[in-house]
Design a protein around this motif. Structure first.
Motif, PDB file in Angstrom:
ATOM      1  N   ARG A   1       0.817  -1.213   0.000  1.00  0.00           N
ATOM      2  CA  ARG A   1       0.000   0.000   0.000  1.00  0.00           C
ATOM      3  C   ARG A   1       0.850   1.262   0.000  1.00  0.00           C
ATOM      4  O   ARG A   1       0.544   2.249  -0.658  1.00  0.00           O
ATOM      5  N   ARG A   2       1.952   1.224   0.739  1.00  0.00           N
ATOM      6  CA  ARG A   2       2.803   2.405   0.874  1.00  0.00           C
ATOM      7  C   ARG A   2       3.912   2.480  -0.174  1.00  0.00           C
ATOM      8  O   ARG A   2       4.683   3.427  -0.194  1.00  0.00           O
TER       9      ARG A   2
ATOM     10  N   HIS B   1      -1.543  -3.356  -4.144  1.00  0.00           N
ATOM     11  CA  HIS B   1      -0.458  -2.808  -4.970  1.00  0.00           C
ATOM     12  C   HIS B   1      -1.010  -2.268  -6.288  1.00  0.00           C
ATOM     13  O   HIS B   1      -0.632  -1.183  -6.719  1.00  0.00           O
TER      14      HIS B   1
ATOM     15  N   ARG C   1      -2.707   1.043  -5.782  1.00  0.00           N
ATOM     16  CA  ARG C   1      -1.778   2.154  -5.592  1.00  0.00           C
ATOM     17  C   ARG C   1      -1.287   2.706  -6.925  1.00  0.00           C
ATOM     18  O   ARG C   1      -1.132   3.906  -7.087  1.00  0.00           O
TER      19      ARG C   1
END
Length: 133
Positions: free
Chosen positions: A49-50, A80, A83
């Motif tokens: 996510r990040r 993913h 994102r």
């Protein structure tokens, strides 16, 4: 999961969220599961996510489960993809590191899904033997 294990799992989740690959490696070496499920998510979900590519690859190397779903019902690969591709529009420029993380995550997800399907087929065949005339 007892309180000490839960605290270690929280630390791994936080390290994955921050992108601290060294801390993640140290916690995994101490015996924390790379698939620890805390607060409805896993370290692999948070790294994906990040956009923490080094952590994503590290967790995959340590066999983090790619089939677990988070509180939204998404796998790490789904997170993913979200994102990097929202409604078919690229919002973030893909780097070689993000591509490598996506490729590894995608390959592992498909391998584990295929293995689960084959296991289910094997169980069905055992429970439902076919008689050949």
């Amino acid at each position: 999961m007892d309180e000490a294990e839960l605290e270690s799992a929280r630390k791994l989740l936080q390290a994955a969220w921050r992108g601290d690959a060294a801390k993640c490696a140290a916690l995994i070496a101490e015996g924390v599961s790379p698939s620890a499920f805390v607060h409805g998510t896993t370290p692999l979900h948070e790294a994906a996510r990040r956009g923490q590519h080094a952590v994503t690859l590290l967790l995959l190397e340590h066999r983090a489960d790619t089939q677990l779903r988070n509180y939204d019902g998404r796998t790490p690969l789904d997170v993913h993809k979200k994102r990097y591709n929202w409604f078919g529009q690229w919002l973030v420029h893909l780097t070689p590191a993000s591509h490598d993380a996506w490729a590894a995550l995608s390959a592992r997800t498909h391998e584990e899904r295929d293995a689960a399907v084959e296991a289910a087929r094997g169980e069905w065949r055992t429970a439902n033997p076919q008689k050949v005339a």
